[in-house]
Design a protein around this motif. Sequence first.
Motif, mmCIF file in Angstrom:
data_model
loop_
_atom_site.group_PDB
_atom_site.id
_atom_site.type_symbol
_atom_site.label_atom_id
_atom_site.label_comp_id
_atom_site.label_asym_id
_atom_site.label_seq_id
_atom_site.Cartn_x
_atom_site.Cartn_y
_atom_site.Cartn_z
ATOM 1 N N ASN A 195 0.793 -1.227 0.000
ATOM 2 C CA ASN A 195 0.000 0.000 0.000
ATOM 3 C C ASN A 195 0.827 1.280 0.000
ATOM 4 O O ASN A 195 0.278 2.371 -0.178
ATOM 5 C CB ASN A 195 -0.941 0.018 1.213
ATOM 6 C CG ASN A 195 -2.141 -0.884 1.024
ATOM 7 O OD1 ASN A 195 -2.474 -1.249 -0.098
ATOM 8 N ND2 ASN A 195 -2.784 -1.249 2.119
ATOM 9 N N ASP A 196 2.131 1.168 0.216
ATOM 10 C CA ASP A 196 2.974 2.360 0.214
ATOM 11 C C ASP A 196 3.465 2.735 -1.180
ATOM 12 O O ASP A 196 4.085 3.798 -1.351
ATOM 13 C CB ASP A 196 4.182 2.157 1.137
ATOM 14 C CG ASP A 196 3.817 2.310 2.606
ATOM 15 O OD1 ASP A 196 2.861 3.059 2.881
ATOM 16 O OD2 ASP A 196 4.473 1.684 3.453
ATOM 17 N N VAL A 197 3.202 1.900 -2.179
ATOM 18 C CA VAL A 197 3.606 2.234 -3.539
ATOM 19 C C VAL A 197 2.944 3.552 -3.950
ATOM 20 O O VAL A 197 1.737 3.732 -3.789
ATOM 21 C CB VAL A 197 3.204 1.121 -4.526
ATOM 22 C CG1 VAL A 197 3.435 1.565 -5.961
ATOM 23 C CG2 VAL A 197 3.992 -0.150 -4.234
ATOM 24 N N GLY A 198 3.739 4.467 -4.451
ATOM 25 C CA GLY A 198 3.236 5.782 -4.839
ATOM 26 C C GLY A 198 3.697 6.889 -3.919
ATOM 27 O O GLY A 198 3.534 8.068 -4.247
ATOM 28 N N ARG A 199 4.273 6.538 -2.771
ATOM 29 C CA ARG A 199 4.827 7.579 -1.914
ATOM 30 C C ARG A 199 6.122 8.126 -2.523
ATOM 31 O O ARG A 199 6.655 7.575 -3.482
ATOM 32 C CB ARG A 199 5.089 7.020 -0.507
ATOM 33 C CG ARG A 199 3.812 6.731 0.263
ATOM 34 C CD ARG A 199 4.115 6.360 1.713
ATOM 35 N NE ARG A 199 2.874 6.179 2.444
ATOM 36 C CZ ARG A 199 2.154 7.164 2.964
ATOM 37 N NH1 ARG A 199 2.553 8.415 2.838
ATOM 38 N NH2 ARG A 199 1.035 6.901 3.609
ATOM 39 N N ILE A 200 6.599 9.194 -1.957
ATOM 40 C CA ILE A 200 7.774 9.867 -2.496
ATOM 41 C C ILE A 200 9.010 9.000 -2.297
ATOM 42 O O ILE A 200 9.301 8.543 -1.187
ATOM 43 C CB ILE A 200 7.971 11.226 -1.818
ATOM 44 C CG1 ILE A 200 6.701 12.076 -1.943
ATOM 45 C CG2 ILE A 200 9.177 11.941 -2.419
ATOM 46 C CD1 ILE A 200 6.211 12.282 -3.355
ATOM 47 N N THR A 201 9.744 8.804 -3.369
ATOM 48 C CA THR A 201 10.944 7.980 -3.346
ATOM 49 C C THR A 201 12.198 8.831 -3.504
ATOM 50 O O THR A 201 12.136 10.027 -3.822
ATOM 51 C CB THR A 201 10.920 6.959 -4.490
ATOM 52 O OG1 THR A 201 10.881 7.683 -5.738
ATOM 53 C CG2 THR A 201 9.709 6.038 -4.397
ATOM 54 N N ARG A 202 13.320 8.175 -3.333
ATOM 55 C CA ARG A 202 14.606 8.841 -3.575
ATOM 56 C C ARG A 202 14.701 9.293 -5.033
ATOM 57 O O ARG A 202 15.200 10.381 -5.336
ATOM 58 C CB ARG A 202 15.751 7.887 -3.227
ATOM 59 C CG ARG A 202 17.127 8.509 -3.279
ATOM 60 C CD ARG A 202 18.181 7.512 -2.823
ATOM 61 N NE ARG A 202 17.877 7.025 -1.475
ATOM 62 C CZ ARG A 202 18.537 6.038 -0.884
ATOM 63 N NH1 ARG A 202 19.535 5.434 -1.509
ATOM 64 N NH2 ARG A 202 18.207 5.655 0.336
#
Length: 528
Positions: A195-202
Amino acid sequence: MKKTLILSLFLSITFTACQKDFLDRNPKDAYSNSSLWSSENDALVALNGCYNSWSDGYHVLYMDALSDNVYSQYYWEGYTSLGNGSGSPSDTWITDRWSPSYSTIQKSNWFLENVDKTPMDEALKTRMKAEARFLRAYQYFTLSQLYGDVPLVTKTLSQDEANAVSRTAVSEIQKYILDELKAITPELPVKYSANDVGRITRGAALSLKARLELYSGKYADCIITSKQVMEMGYSLFSSYQDLFRIQNENNNEIILDIQYKENDYSNGNIGIMPSSTFGGWGSIDPTQSLVDAYEMANGKTIDDPGANYNKNDPYKGRDPRLTASIVYPGQFYEGKYYNPIERSSGDYYNGSNNSKTGYLYKKYTSNLSDYPDLWNTGLNMILIRYAEILLTYAEAKIESASIDNSVYDAIDALRQRAGMPKVDRSIYANQTTLRELVRRERRVELALEGLRWFDIKRWKIGPQVREGKVYGTRLGTVDPTNGALVLTGEHVEAESRTFSSERDYLWPIPRKETDVNRNLTQNPGYPN
């Protein structure tokens, strides 16, 4: 993240109460800070509130209407006046970009000032703070690109304080953004799961940093940053057309997008693209200028004598990205040969809720059967993808006169994915010709993704591309059995535009804000 980023009821209530204007102000309701920040879940819900309004897919779709790519036919949707040079500080849609951006900034400031009191895992807290700082930096990137100097506010303000802020120089804002992105990059993960897919990544932080470095002419830094992203494992999706379909979202080309979820937090903008017979409004219409930018399949531009371009069969033998991005007369689309050029057709360009240029967006809508309801979809809107990074890297290398095989490799990767030949190095052999090529590649590869205006602005080509008449397709007939064209008429005219270099590279500061705060001076060329 389809579920994770949907606001809970109580947070929606919290922020609804504080959106009267500009920096509106400390979030206050029945939930006090002492009760809100009692658990990791509370902090997560508060952070999700920052995500909820940080960007809007509506603007992604409409931004190309500020450029030579698209005509927006309905004045009340907000982009017609901005595209034709008649925008005013009193236009309500000017505020529609300003206010939500500062709402997200305010939410992010509030989150960052309070999250440390939450008893939770420190590593997770650090990551969450980095996410909020990115969301705030992204808003300042957008605001400074559109309005120029804007107030730089990094803490919650009282109403009196908010009504007295002044504008901060763009150079200072850009430095702030770059410093923030550099600081948070190591605190963000390379990727998420479940469910965390789509949060801000590096990758998102580095990619926004590379974009700003390119836009501000920091080419040496941009090359370094782009290389960092290129070494992170992103890759081009196999099919250019299918890249934008809902069943392929969150693929390995996507670096940053706005996440939507049907019914709960839906993308209700898909219906603005198709014309009336497909159940849409025909609101935003690609231009003849954009169509003409696509090369022939042999890699030559349509004005090249050796291109074999036929003005009476203009869509034949073209760059496959044209067919993937735009529905043009005679193209087989949704079970029929599209016909906007005959008065008897339901898709006639001059009909109600039909494209006034005769062209439709196909990017995002290549298969309308993907969406049972065009006004309630879960399609994510892409903000940054790996293709942009390759073009960013190539342009920075070209502009810094450090042309080598890696420049050609980056551009060739995009062209070959689309089915185009590699760059002819005998023709594109120096900085001048390569600059022309990479600018054209940016236009066609990223067409209808909301970036063209920013390129026009930084290249200072507004008078060349935003002045004069906006044309669409030629009139004629379409054979309903095979799509064969007979073009006998002139190009249809959608509108006539004006452009002032002294004024139109910036939007006006909303009058709603300057009326409240006299410290907010107006941009040149607009009435106070």
